[in-house]
Design an enzyme around this catalytic site. Structure first.
Site, mmCIF file in Angstrom:
data_model
loop_
_atom_site.group_PDB
_atom_site.id
_atom_site.type_symbol
_atom_site.label_atom_id
_atom_site.label_comp_id
_atom_site.label_asym_id
_atom_site.label_seq_id
_atom_site.Cartn_x
_atom_site.Cartn_y
_atom_site.Cartn_z
ATOM 1 N N CYS A 9 42.519 45.786 92.492
ATOM 2 C CA CYS A 9 41.097 45.522 92.244
ATOM 3 C C CYS A 9 40.318 46.760 92.695
ATOM 4 O O CYS A 9 40.907 47.825 92.885
ATOM 5 C CB CYS A 9 40.637 44.240 92.941
ATOM 6 N N ASN A 12 40.281 46.367 97.186
ATOM 7 C CA ASN A 12 41.475 45.814 97.862
ATOM 8 C C ASN A 12 41.115 44.996 99.104
ATOM 9 O O ASN A 12 41.884 44.948 100.067
ATOM 10 C CB ASN A 12 42.482 46.928 98.207
ATOM 11 N N CYS A 14 39.184 41.814 98.423
ATOM 12 C CA CYS A 14 38.877 40.455 97.938
ATOM 13 C C CYS A 14 39.934 39.975 96.940
ATOM 14 O O CYS A 14 40.846 39.230 97.301
ATOM 15 C CB CYS A 14 37.488 40.390 97.303
ATOM 16 N N ARG A 15 39.804 40.404 95.684
ATOM 17 C CA ARG A 15 40.640 39.796 94.635
ATOM 18 C C ARG A 15 42.121 40.125 94.739
ATOM 19 O O ARG A 15 42.969 39.238 94.631
ATOM 20 C CB ARG A 15 40.107 40.206 93.251
ATOM 21 N N SER A 16 42.463 41.409 94.909
ATOM 22 C CA SER A 16 43.897 41.746 94.869
ATOM 23 C C SER A 16 44.671 41.240 96.088
ATOM 24 O O SER A 16 45.808 40.772 95.922
ATOM 25 C CB SER A 16 44.138 43.234 94.606
ATOM 26 N N ASP A 124 34.307 39.561 90.299
ATOM 27 C CA ASP A 124 34.295 40.105 91.660
ATOM 28 C C ASP A 124 33.406 39.230 92.547
ATOM 29 O O ASP A 124 32.195 39.154 92.314
ATOM 30 C CB ASP A 124 33.750 41.535 91.601
HETATM 31 P P1 4NP Z 1 37.412 43.646 95.405
HETATM 32 O O1 4NP Z 1 35.850 43.462 95.731
HETATM 33 O O2 4NP Z 1 37.483 44.775 94.409
HETATM 34 O O3 4NP Z 1 37.807 42.325 94.814
HETATM 35 O O4 4NP Z 1 38.103 43.960 96.717
HETATM 36 C C1 4NP Z 1 35.037 44.478 96.217
HETATM 37 C C2 4NP Z 1 35.117 44.855 97.534
HETATM 38 C C3 4NP Z 1 34.267 45.821 98.033
HETATM 39 C C4 4NP Z 1 33.337 46.408 97.201
HETATM 40 C C5 4NP Z 1 33.262 46.038 95.863
HETATM 41 C C6 4NP Z 1 34.115 45.069 95.369
HETATM 42 N N1 4NP Z 1 32.455 47.396 97.712
HETATM 43 O O5 4NP Z 1 31.542 47.802 96.993
HETATM 44 O O6 4NP Z 1 32.617 47.815 98.875
#
Ligand code: 4NP
Length: 152
Positions: A9, A12, A14-16, A124
């Site tokens: 994702c 790294n 949340c989703r992954s 997300d």
């Molecule tokens: P992820 O979500 O891609 O599912 O881990 C996010 C985590 C952090 C951020 C964006 C999306 N960020 O902007 O820091």
């Protein structure tokens, strides 16, 4: 050979990592062995544990992820993993542009595993309310089950 899967994702956190935990849990339930990891397109959160809200949902469903630590995708991943699965379309296009010419990993979109969800993103949840993490968990569990069925 044991199949290896890397979920990717953006951050790294949340989703992954949730997909990683869901696939580990479903593999344990199904008696399957896979090498499972996750990584981010960006290195913003390198070394950090998953987002507290992701940790809370995963723990509630019996798949704790507090021990995980974020890392960015590495070029070597394209040579060592059988499957690199992107959580959204942006992640997939980033992966395609990073892939070395001798990369052997098959790149795909997570929700292409689910009938009727072809081409969709795992939304997300990072900027959303806590409830969004429940939706993410439901998506990653459904995808994990479908992946096991597909690879079996
Ligand atoms: P992820 O979500 O891609 O599912 O881990 C996010 C985590 C952090 C951020 C964006 C999306 N960020 O902007 O820091």
């Amino acid at each position: 050979m044991t199949t290896s899967v890397l979920f990717v994702c953006l951050g790294n956190i949340c989703r992954s990592p949730m997909a990683e935990a869901a696939l580990r849990q479903e593999c344990a339930r199904a008696g399957k062995t896979m090498i499972i990891d996750s990584a981010g397109i960006r290195d913003w959160h390198t070394g950090n544990p998953p987002d507290d809200r992701a940790q809370a949902v995963a723990a509630r469903y019996g798949a704790p992820i507090d021990h995980l630590s974020a890392r960015p995708v590495r070029v070597a991943d394209f040579r060592t993993f059988d499957h690199i699965i992107a959580m959204d379309n942006d992640n997939l296009s980033n992966l395609k542009s990073m892939a070395p010419s001798d990369g052997s990993a098959k790149l795909s979109l997570f929700l292409d595993l689910l009938e009727g969800r072809n081409g969709q993103d795992v939304i997300d949840p990072y900027y959303e309310a806590d409830e969004a993490f429940e939706t993410t968990w439901a998506d990653v569990v459904a995808g994990a089950k479908a992946l096991i069925a597909k690879l079996s």
